[in-house]
Design a protein around this motif. Structure first.
Motif, PDB file in Angstrom:
ATOM      1  N   LYS A 102      32.351 -42.467  40.753  1.00 66.11           N
ATOM      2  CA  LYS A 102      31.153 -43.324  40.862  1.00 66.11           C
ATOM      3  C   LYS A 102      30.673 -43.460  42.293  1.00 66.11           C
TER       4      LYS A 102
ATOM      5  N   VAL B  63      37.472 -33.812  32.334  1.00 65.28           N
ATOM      6  CA  VAL B  63      36.237 -34.170  33.041  1.00 65.28           C
ATOM      7  C   VAL B  63      36.525 -35.429  33.856  1.00 65.28           C
TER       8      VAL B  63
ATOM      9  N   LYS C 165      30.980 -30.545  28.065  1.00 61.77           N
ATOM     10  CA  LYS C 165      30.694 -30.589  29.502  1.00 61.77           C
ATOM     11  C   LYS C 165      31.094 -29.298  30.217  1.00 61.77           C
TER      12      LYS C 165
ATOM     13  N   PHE D 156      38.072 -40.630  33.805  1.00 62.00           N
ATOM     14  CA  PHE D 156      38.255 -39.227  33.389  1.00 62.00           C
ATOM     15  C   PHE D 156      38.417 -39.190  31.878  1.00 62.00           C
TER      16      PHE D 156
ATOM     17  N   GLY E 176      23.707 -37.243  41.875  1.00 60.18           N
ATOM     18  CA  GLY E 176      23.823 -37.165  40.416  1.00 60.18           C
ATOM     19  C   GLY E 176      22.649 -37.779  39.678  1.00 60.18           C
TER      20      GLY E 176
ATOM     21  N   THR F 202      34.407 -33.743  24.290  1.00 58.31           N
ATOM     22  CA  THR F 202      33.647 -33.993  25.506  1.00 58.31           C
ATOM     23  C   THR F 202      33.887 -32.890  26.525  1.00 58.31           C
TER      24      THR F 202
ATOM     25  N   ASP G  42      32.041 -34.400  37.088  1.00 58.20           N
ATOM     26  CA  ASP G  42      30.761 -34.880  36.554  1.00 58.20           C
ATOM     27  C   ASP G  42      30.112 -35.802  37.597  1.00 58.20           C
ATOM     28  N   MET G  43      28.995 -35.382  38.141  1.00 60.68           N
ATOM     29  CA  MET G  43      28.365 -36.119  39.253  1.00 60.68           C
ATOM     30  C   MET G  43      27.357 -37.165  38.777  1.00 60.68           C
ATOM     31  N   THR G  44      27.188 -37.286  37.448  1.00 57.00           N
ATOM     32  CA  THR G  44      26.045 -38.065  36.955  1.00 57.00           C
ATOM     33  C   THR G  44      26.195 -39.580  37.083  1.00 57.00           C
ATOM     34  N   GLN G  45      27.355 -40.039  37.592  1.00 59.51           N
ATOM     35  CA  GLN G  45      27.478 -41.482  37.841  1.00 59.51           C
ATOM     36  C   GLN G  45      26.993 -41.835  39.250  1.00 59.51           C
TER      37      GLN G  45
ATOM     38  N   SER H  83      34.824 -38.326  36.426  1.00 55.51           N
ATOM     39  CA  SER H  83      33.474 -38.848  36.724  1.00 55.51           C
ATOM     40  C   SER H  83      33.517 -39.903  37.838  1.00 55.51           C
TER      41      SER H  83
END
Ligand code: FAD
Length: 457
Positions: free
Chosen positions: A54, A50, A27, A17, A116, A23, A96-99, A52
């Motif tokens: 995994k 944020v 975001k 996080f 993501g 950031t 944040d779903m990008t991981q 994140s």
């Protein structure tokens, strides 16, 4: 702020996080600034931190902690939505779903993956199997597949395969609920509508399965015409079952000023049709352009267009047209207009006569439930909100439906109504109303903000 962040952080120990202000601010934004009206309302809405995850197990831990401490959660993929879908109205966390980028299975006709992953990366992986995605937004290189399903509706490929909500395009969604003990719900078939285009208000989508088709060596084509009507009629002629077409995007000659790299193939004074054409259809495409009084100025496949350093046709279509205009001149914005079918150009002719200096025509063809449709994303010179809504009202007087691109709620935007199926599912997936609060309807926004939607910070 009465939220118990220490308790929350202790519950999500070990999960990445950040609360670094730079950031977090970055975001908390998406492409809402396309709309001067949304820009005014959303530019100061920021999350607190944020987070994140995994893995799905980490998503479950975060969901449980958010439910326990009643912390609002706004999922985020690439942050390319243009209605502020990924902007938190009342703080809380950005999830944040990008991981979460794993591809789980590629079979004949389908792919299962985490949500993501960037759409371009997903499509590249699918191509290795000789297949391709059915559709994607023009933002494919920045947007995630989960964000497209949750915030988008259609795109490149829709003229062939219909819109996202059409049967069989999205095959399943795996959802983590926002409860103290989160559950996993798998939606299949028509049930997908419970969470599709729900702006992250109906659970966290961790995995999904999409239909695929055999890959085609799409060629980026441009056809030029003297009259806009000729260009639209050429587009109509291309809407045939026996043609291999992935994109038909018609733009007014006024767009040429925004495309410096295309001056040779999209010169001033000509209206253009940007298209993606299968090798077997190129000959017919060229002949049909001639029949409609035009000619083809460009036809290159992906490799050739990259070598020539020209933008692909899809970056001159859908909302990329608006982006190209905004890069040059921030005074443009856009509208989203649907017409009664079959398309009658009378409404556009009237609008052009009345507002020609303020509007630049742009039409897209797509299929919906098997039928071809024409809709418009005209550029609009922005002066005031009153003027924008006056133009909207005029379109509607002429029988068109305008899907308001200048609101951040689902009901008042693309859906035009509160969706009872989605609201019923929300009660199950988000019983405390913590998911992207205020985005389902104006009424919800007023309730969570404790005032009108204009009362944002
Ligand atoms: P984000 O903006 O990050 O999120 C979108 C919404 O989905 C948010 O409400 C978010 O909370 C939610 N969300 C994200 N991930 C999840 C998840 N895993 N679970 C639950 N909710 C989630 N849209 C189209 O449909 N077609 C187009 O052709 C198109 N062209 C565009 C062109 C430009 C230049 C721009 C700026 C936008 C365009 N869009 C288009 C809108 C947008 O880019 C797409 O919808 C895109 O797919 C969104 O993906 P994203 O990852 O950026 O989502």
């Amino acid at each position: 702020e009465t939220l118990n962040w220490a308790g929350f952080l202790s519950d999500i120990e070990g999960i990445a996080f950040t609360d670094a202000p730079q950031t977090v601010k970055l975001k908390s934004r998406d492409y809402f600034w396309y709309s001067p009206i949304l820009n005014q309302k959303l530019r100061k809405c920021w999350a607190h931190m944020v987070v994140s995850p995994k893995t799905e197990a980490e998503v479950i831990t975060v969901a449980a902690a958010c439910a326990k401490w009643r912390i609002p959660v706004t999922p985020r993929g690439g942050g390319t939505g243009n209605y502020g879908q990924a902007v938190p109205l009342v703080g809380g966390i950005i999830l944040d779903m990008t991981q979460m980028t794993r591809i789980l299975e590629i079979g004949t006709g389908f792919i299962r993956c985490e949500t993501g992953i960037l759409i371009a990366d997903l499509d590249d992986a699918v191509h290795v199997s000789g297949q391709e995605l059915l559709m994607w937004p023009s933002t494919r290189s920045q947007a995630t597949i989960g964000g497209f399903i949750s915030g988008g509706s259609a795109g490149i490929g829709s003229v062939r395969h219909g819109v996202l909500r059409d049967d069989g395009n999205v095959r399943s969604l795996r959802i983590v609920t926002l409860e103290e003990t989160p559950r996993i719900i798998t939606l299949e078939g028509p049930d997908i509508q419970k969470a599709h285009h729900a702006y992250g208000t109906n659970g966290i989508i961790t995995e999904l399965e999409l239909a695929l088709q055999p890959a085609v060596d799409w060629h980026h084509g441009i056809a030029l015409f003297d009259e806009y009507t000729q260009a639209v009629q050429f587009g109509e002629a291309l809407c045939r079952e026996d043609y291999d077409i992935y994109l038909i995007s018609v733009v007014d000659k006024g767009f040429a000023q925004f495309y410096d790299k295309l001056t040779d193939v999209f010169p001033e004074g000509k209206h253009a049709v940007f298209s993606m054409v299968g090798p077997d259809t190129i000959e017919a495409f060229t002949a049909d352009a001639a029949t409609h009084g035009g000619h083809v100025s460009l036809m290159m496949n992906d490799t050739e267009i990259e070598q020539a350093k020209l933008p692909p046709a899809y970056e001159c279509s859908y909302n990329h047209t608006t982006l190209q205009a905004l890069k040059k001149d921030r005074s443009w914005t856009y509208l989203q207009v649907a017409y009664p079918q079959p398309y009658d150009p009378a409404a556009d002719t009237t609008m052009l006569a009345e507002y020609g200096d303020d509007l630049l025509r742009h039409h897209e063809f797509a299929r919906e439930r098997g039928e071809y449709q024409l809709f418009a994303i005209p550029l609009l010179k922005f002066t005031t909100a009153e003027k924008l809504y006056e133009i909207t009202a005029r379109y509607e007087e002429l029988g068109c439906t305008v899907f308001d691109a200048h609101v951040y709620t689902i009901a008042e935007g693309g859906m035009k109504q509160v969706d009872p199926v989605q609201m019923a599912f929300k009660a199950e997936a988000d019983p405390y109303g913590l998911m992207n609060p205020g985005k389902t309807s104006e009424a919800e926004a007023v309730a969570v903000l404790g005032g009108s939607g204009d009362a944002l910070p």
